[in-house]
Design a protein around this motif. Sequence first.
Motif, PDB file in Angstrom:
ATOM      1  N   ASN A  45     -20.143 -45.483 -27.645  1.00 14.48           N
ATOM      2  CA  ASN A  45     -19.936 -45.770 -29.055  1.00 14.48           C
ATOM      3  C   ASN A  45     -18.485 -46.183 -29.272  1.00 14.48           C
ATOM      4  O   ASN A  45     -17.626 -45.363 -29.579  1.00 14.48           O
ATOM      5  CB  ASN A  45     -20.295 -44.552 -29.904  1.00 14.48           C
ATOM      6  N   LYS A  46     -18.205 -47.453 -29.127  1.00 15.47           N
ATOM      7  CA  LYS A  46     -16.851 -48.002 -29.245  1.00 15.47           C
ATOM      8  C   LYS A  46     -16.780 -49.048 -30.354  1.00 15.47           C
ATOM      9  O   LYS A  46     -16.026 -50.015 -30.273  1.00 15.47           O
ATOM     10  CB  LYS A  46     -16.418 -48.632 -27.915  1.00 15.47           C
ATOM     11  N   ARG A  47     -17.560 -48.853 -31.419  1.00 18.50           N
ATOM     12  CA  ARG A  47     -17.672 -49.840 -32.491  1.00 18.50           C
ATOM     13  C   ARG A  47     -16.332 -50.238 -33.082  1.00 18.50           C
ATOM     14  O   ARG A  47     -16.035 -51.420 -33.235  1.00 18.50           O
ATOM     15  CB  ARG A  47     -18.560 -49.299 -33.611  1.00 18.50           C
ATOM     16  N   GLU A  48     -15.533 -49.261 -33.477  1.00 21.01           N
ATOM     17  CA  GLU A  48     -14.281 -49.556 -34.177  1.00 21.01           C
ATOM     18  C   GLU A  48     -13.270 -50.241 -33.260  1.00 21.01           C
ATOM     19  O   GLU A  48     -12.554 -51.144 -33.688  1.00 21.01           O
ATOM     20  CB  GLU A  48     -13.697 -48.284 -34.782  1.00 21.01           C
ATOM     21  N   ILE A  49     -13.217 -49.823 -32.006  1.00 22.24           N
ATOM     22  CA  ILE A  49     -12.297 -50.452 -31.050  1.00 22.24           C
ATOM     23  C   ILE A  49     -12.694 -51.907 -30.835  1.00 22.24           C
ATOM     24  O   ILE A  49     -11.852 -52.808 -30.884  1.00 22.24           O
ATOM     25  CB  ILE A  49     -12.295 -49.686 -29.711  1.00 22.24           C
ATOM     26  N   ILE A  50     -13.985 -52.148 -30.616  1.00 25.86           N
ATOM     27  CA  ILE A  50     -14.470 -53.504 -30.367  1.00 25.86           C
ATOM     28  C   ILE A  50     -14.305 -54.370 -31.608  1.00 25.86           C
ATOM     29  O   ILE A  50     -13.926 -55.534 -31.525  1.00 25.86           O
ATOM     30  CB  ILE A  50     -15.924 -53.468 -29.867  1.00 25.86           C
ATOM     31  N   LYS A  51     -14.549 -53.788 -32.779  1.00 26.50           N
ATOM     32  CA  LYS A  51     -14.362 -54.536 -34.029  1.00 26.50           C
ATOM     33  C   LYS A  51     -12.915 -55.003 -34.157  1.00 26.50           C
ATOM     34  O   LYS A  51     -12.649 -56.150 -34.504  1.00 26.50           O
ATOM     35  CB  LYS A  51     -14.743 -53.675 -35.226  1.00 26.50           C
ATOM     36  N   SER A  89     -18.801 -63.687 -20.377  1.00 31.83           N
ATOM     37  CA  SER A  89     -18.511 -62.792 -19.253  1.00 31.83           C
ATOM     38  C   SER A  89     -17.054 -62.341 -19.261  1.00 31.83           C
ATOM     39  O   SER A  89     -16.762 -61.171 -19.029  1.00 31.83           O
ATOM     40  CB  SER A  89     -18.832 -63.478 -17.924  1.00 31.83           C
ATOM     41  N   LEU A  90     -16.142 -63.264 -19.545  1.00 26.15           N
ATOM     42  CA  LEU A  90     -14.722 -62.906 -19.609  1.00 26.15           C
ATOM     43  C   LEU A  90     -14.442 -61.957 -20.774  1.00 26.15           C
ATOM     44  O   LEU A  90     -13.683 -60.996 -20.628  1.00 26.15           O
ATOM     45  CB  LEU A  90     -13.864 -64.166 -19.745  1.00 26.15           C
ATOM     46  N   LEU A  91     -15.059 -62.207 -21.924  1.00 20.44           N
ATOM     47  CA  LEU A  91     -14.888 -61.334 -23.079  1.00 20.44           C
ATOM     48  C   LEU A  91     -15.458 -59.950 -22.787  1.00 20.44           C
ATOM     49  O   LEU A  91     -14.840 -58.932 -23.109  1.00 20.44           O
ATOM     50  CB  LEU A  91     -15.551 -61.941 -24.313  1.00 20.44           C
ATOM     51  N   CYS A  92     -16.616 -59.900 -22.157  1.00 24.29           N
ATOM     52  CA  CYS A  92     -17.237 -58.629 -21.790  1.00 24.29           C
ATOM     53  C   CYS A  92     -16.326 -57.854 -20.835  1.00 24.29           C
ATOM     54  O   CYS A  92     -16.107 -56.655 -21.017  1.00 24.29           O
ATOM     55  CB  CYS A  92     -18.599 -58.866 -21.155  1.00 24.29           C
ATOM     56  N   LYS A  93     -15.774 -58.537 -19.867  1.00 23.36           N
ATOM     57  CA  LYS A  93     -14.879 -57.892 -18.903  1.00 23.36           C
ATOM     58  C   LYS A  93     -13.656 -57.310 -19.607  1.00 23.36           C
ATOM     59  O   LYS A  93     -13.241 -56.182 -19.330  1.00 23.36           O
ATOM     60  CB  LYS A  93     -14.447 -58.914 -17.844  1.00 23.36           C
ATOM     61  N   LYS A 125     -14.743 -54.195 -21.689  1.00 20.34           N
ATOM     62  CA  LYS A 125     -15.003 -53.057 -20.809  1.00 20.34           C
ATOM     63  C   LYS A 125     -13.706 -52.422 -20.334  1.00 20.34           C
ATOM     64  O   LYS A 125     -13.573 -51.197 -20.302  1.00 20.34           O
ATOM     65  CB  LYS A 125     -15.849 -53.484 -19.599  1.00 20.34           C
ATOM     66  N   LYS A 126     -12.737 -53.251 -19.979  1.00 27.02           N
ATOM     67  CA  LYS A 126     -11.459 -52.751 -19.481  1.00 27.02           C
ATOM     68  C   LYS A 126     -10.710 -51.984 -20.569  1.00 27.02           C
ATOM     69  O   LYS A 126     -10.201 -50.889 -20.332  1.00 27.02           O
ATOM     70  CB  LYS A 126     -10.611 -53.909 -18.972  1.00 27.02           C
ATOM     71  N   ILE A 127     -10.639 -52.555 -21.766  1.00 29.89           N
ATOM     72  CA  ILE A 127      -9.906 -51.909 -22.855  1.00 29.89           C
ATOM     73  C   ILE A 127     -10.584 -50.616 -23.278  1.00 29.89           C
ATOM     74  O   ILE A 127      -9.924 -49.605 -23.520  1.00 29.89           O
ATOM     75  CB  ILE A 127      -9.773 -52.870 -24.052  1.00 29.89           C
ATOM     76  N   CYS A 128     -11.927 -50.625 -23.363  1.00 24.87           N
ATOM     77  CA  CYS A 128     -12.671 -49.452 -23.832  1.00 24.87           C
ATOM     78  C   CYS A 128     -12.895 -48.418 -22.734  1.00 24.87           C
ATOM     79  O   CYS A 128     -13.228 -47.267 -23.024  1.00 24.87           O
ATOM     80  CB  CYS A 128     -14.016 -49.871 -24.406  1.00 24.87           C
TER      81      CYS A 128
END
Length: 72
Positions: free
Chosen positions: A51-57, A25-29, A32-35
Amino acid sequence: MYKTIGNFKFNFSIKGLAESSSSLSLLCKELKKICGVGGTVKNKEILIQGNKREIIKKILTDKNYNVKLSGG
């Protein structure tokens, strides 16, 4: 491929993390905030809208997670 929950379409999922529900949940939060998108945690899987694959990677790699992209 989209995964639909309710009226929302998610086109990015993160699976296989050996983390507790609260850590997910903390990682998801944070993702979401960064993206700047929505998302949720369901069944030990993080679902992110957009579609935020590269950012999340990059974020997960910086956190020392082993990232493998699948699909197109």
